[in-house]
Design a protein around this motif. Structure first.
Motif, PDB file in Angstrom:
ATOM      1  N   ALA A   1       0.830  -1.200   0.000  1.00  0.00           N
ATOM      2  CA  ALA A   1       0.000   0.000   0.000  1.00  0.00           C
ATOM      3  C   ALA A   1       0.872   1.261   0.000  1.00  0.00           C
ATOM      4  CB  ALA A   1      -0.924  -0.001   1.206  1.00  0.00           C
ATOM      5  N   VAL A   2       1.921   1.257   0.801  1.00  0.00           N
ATOM      6  CA  VAL A   2       2.839   2.405   0.856  1.00  0.00           C
ATOM      7  C   VAL A   2       3.510   2.600  -0.506  1.00  0.00           C
ATOM      8  CG1 VAL A   2       5.000   3.235   1.871  1.00  0.00           C
ATOM      9  CG2 VAL A   2       3.228   2.251   3.341  1.00  0.00           C
ATOM     10  N   ASP A   3       3.966   1.522  -1.114  1.00  0.00           N
ATOM     11  CA  ASP A   3       4.592   1.603  -2.441  1.00  0.00           C
ATOM     12  C   ASP A   3       3.627   2.177  -3.470  1.00  0.00           C
ATOM     13  OD1 ASP A   3       6.904   0.510  -1.366  1.00  0.00           O
ATOM     14  OD2 ASP A   3       6.548  -1.497  -2.188  1.00  0.00           O
ATOM     15  N   HIS A   4       2.379   1.752  -3.404  1.00  0.00           N
ATOM     16  CA  HIS A   4       1.366   2.224  -4.352  1.00  0.00           C
ATOM     17  C   HIS A   4       1.135   3.732  -4.199  1.00  0.00           C
ATOM     18  CE1 HIS A   4      -2.047   1.948  -7.033  1.00  0.00           C
ATOM     19  NE2 HIS A   4      -2.784   2.557  -6.132  1.00  0.00           N
ATOM     20  N   VAL A   5       1.002   4.201  -2.971  1.00  0.00           N
ATOM     21  CA  VAL A   5       0.789   5.627  -2.726  1.00  0.00           C
ATOM     22  C   VAL A   5       2.022   6.422  -3.174  1.00  0.00           C
ATOM     23  CG1 VAL A   5       0.488   7.388  -0.928  1.00  0.00           C
ATOM     24  CG2 VAL A   5      -0.881   5.293  -0.879  1.00  0.00           C
ATOM     25  N   GLU A   6       3.202   5.905  -2.894  1.00  0.00           N
ATOM     26  CA  GLU A   6       4.440   6.578  -3.306  1.00  0.00           C
ATOM     27  C   GLU A   6       4.492   6.698  -4.832  1.00  0.00           C
ATOM     28  OE1 GLU A   6       8.608   4.742  -3.167  1.00  0.00           O
ATOM     29  OE2 GLU A   6       8.530   6.002  -1.382  1.00  0.00           O
ATOM     30  N   GLU A   7       4.147   5.635  -5.531  1.00  0.00           N
ATOM     31  CA  GLU A   7       4.141   5.660  -6.993  1.00  0.00           C
ATOM     32  C   GLU A   7       3.168   6.714  -7.513  1.00  0.00           C
ATOM     33  OE1 GLU A   7       3.232   1.669  -8.197  1.00  0.00           O
ATOM     34  OE2 GLU A   7       5.169   0.900  -7.524  1.00  0.00           O
ATOM     35  N   GLN A   8       1.995   6.791  -6.914  1.00  0.00           N
ATOM     36  CA  GLN A   8       1.008   7.789  -7.335  1.00  0.00           C
ATOM     37  C   GLN A   8       1.531   9.209  -7.116  1.00  0.00           C
ATOM     38  OE1 GLN A   8      -2.388   6.393  -5.006  1.00  0.00           O
ATOM     39  NE2 GLN A   8      -3.415   5.851  -6.909  1.00  0.00           N
TER      40      GLN A   8
ATOM     41  N   LYS B   1      13.116   6.027 -11.712  1.00  0.00           N
ATOM     42  CA  LYS B   1      13.671   5.027 -12.632  1.00  0.00           C
ATOM     43  C   LYS B   1      13.054   3.652 -12.348  1.00  0.00           C
ATOM     44  CE  LYS B   1      18.083   3.093 -14.145  1.00  0.00           C
ATOM     45  NZ  LYS B   1      19.533   3.112 -13.948  1.00  0.00           N
ATOM     46  N   LYS B   2      12.939   3.296 -11.090  1.00  0.00           N
ATOM     47  CA  LYS B   2      12.334   2.025 -10.693  1.00  0.00           C
ATOM     48  C   LYS B   2      10.866   1.969 -11.136  1.00  0.00           C
ATOM     49  CE  LYS B   2      11.191  -0.593  -6.523  1.00  0.00           C
ATOM     50  NZ  LYS B   2      11.201  -0.578  -5.057  1.00  0.00           N
ATOM     51  N   LEU B   3      10.153   3.071 -10.967  1.00  0.00           N
ATOM     52  CA  LEU B   3       8.749   3.134 -11.356  1.00  0.00           C
ATOM     53  C   LEU B   3       8.590   2.993 -12.869  1.00  0.00           C
ATOM     54  CD1 LEU B   3       5.768   3.639 -10.768  1.00  0.00           C
ATOM     55  CD2 LEU B   3       6.277   6.082 -10.723  1.00  0.00           C
ATOM     56  N   ARG B   4       9.427   3.669 -13.634  1.00  0.00           N
ATOM     57  CA  ARG B   4       9.351   3.570 -15.097  1.00  0.00           C
ATOM     58  C   ARG B   4       9.642   2.156 -15.569  1.00  0.00           C
ATOM     59  NH1 ARG B   4      12.745   8.156 -17.746  1.00  0.00           N
ATOM     60  NH2 ARG B   4      12.583   6.609 -19.379  1.00  0.00           N
TER      61      ARG B   4
END
Length: 57
Positions: free
Chosen positions: A6-13, A44-47
């Motif tokens: 959940a934290v990763d998802h919010v960070e990505e957004q 970079k990780k998100l892309r």
């Protein structure tokens, strides 16, 4: 959903929204109050994740 997921998802957004608005790693990092190297690494990780996801569809 596990907390870390959940934290990763919010960070990505937040990263996506900041990059859409500012079009600059430096400005997005400043707004999100993280260092520029951290922002660069996370973006970079998100892309890479988004490319992998698009490839599998």
């Amino acid at each position: 959903m596990p907390l870390q997921e959940a934290v990763d998802h919010v960070e990505e957004q937040l990263i996506n929204m900041a990059m859409d608005q500012y079009k600059s790693l430096k400005l997005a990092a400043k707004v999100l109050e993280v260092s520029q190297p951290t922002m660069s690494r996370k973006y970079k990780k998100l892309r890479k994740k988004l490319k992998r996801h698009a490839f599998h569809q």
